[in-house]
Design an enzyme around this catalytic site. Structure first.
Site, short mmCIF file in Angstrom:
data_model
loop_
_atom_site.label_atom_id
_atom_site.label_comp_id
_atom_site.label_asym_id
_atom_site.label_seq_id
_atom_site.Cartn_x
_atom_site.Cartn_y
_atom_site.Cartn_z
N GLU A 4 0.83 -1.21 0.00
CA GLU A 4 0.00 0.00 0.00
C GLU A 4 0.86 1.26 0.00
OE1 GLU A 4 -4.03 -0.50 2.39
OE2 GLU A 4 -2.30 -1.07 3.62
N TYR A 25 -14.30 27.76 -1.15
CA TYR A 25 -14.35 26.30 -1.36
C TYR A 25 -13.10 25.80 -2.08
CZ TYR A 25 -19.33 27.62 -1.12
OH TYR A 25 -20.53 28.17 -0.79
N VAL A 29 -6.19 5.76 8.23
CA VAL A 29 -7.13 6.77 7.78
C VAL A 29 -7.46 7.70 8.95
CG1 VAL A 29 -9.45 7.15 6.87
CG2 VAL A 29 -8.03 5.31 5.95
N GLU A 30 -7.52 7.17 10.16
CA GLU A 30 -7.81 7.97 11.35
C GLU A 30 -6.75 9.07 11.54
OE1 GLU A 30 -9.52 3.84 12.18
OE2 GLU A 30 -7.80 4.68 11.11
N LYS A 79 -11.73 5.09 2.06
CA LYS A 79 -10.62 4.45 1.35
C LYS A 79 -11.20 3.32 0.50
CE LYS A 79 -6.15 2.28 2.31
NZ LYS A 79 -5.31 1.74 3.38
#
Length: 126
Positions: free
Chosen positions: A21, A53, A72-73, A99
């Protein structure tokens, strides 16, 4: 509290716990909700009085390129901190980071976090 939202922002970053990964950037999908009082921007009709934005998207895209997280956290936590630091008028941020492909049998996996600026009202994300 009002909110500014970006949905489905596509990012690429090096993320994951497995060696395979971490060799190539992987896609993430990001939903951002920024709690902010929009009355001043609405009254003036001036971008300077609101949240840009494009600037939010650009910050997230650049952030993703520089990160090397396993979880991801961790990515979500660091991005929330950066958004709160960069956009002074934002009382709180809610991030969903997905993800795709992380679990073959699932369309998507991810996390949602909410972080408030110190001193911001507790109902800032409501």
């Amino acid at each position: 509290m009002d909110s500014v939202q970006l949905r489905g922002l596509k990012l690429e970053t090096l993320i994951g716990v497995h060696d395979w990964e971490r060799r190539n950037p992987r896609p993430l999908l990001l939903d951002v909700t920024l709690s902010v009082d929009t009355r001043r921007a609405a009254a003036s009709d001036a971008l300077a009085d609101g949240v840009d934005y494009r600037a939010v998207a650009d910050l997230a895209l650049a952030f993703a390129k520089e990160q090397r997280c396993q979880l991801v956290e961790t990515f979500a936590e660091r991005l929330a901190e950066r958004l709160l630091a960069q956009f002074a008028g934002v009382a709180s941020v809610r991030l969903t980071v997905n993800k795709p492909g992380a679990v073959a049998e699932a369309q998507m996996v991810g996390v949602t976090i909410e972080r408030r600026r110190p001193g911001a009202a507790k109902d800032a994300t409501d």
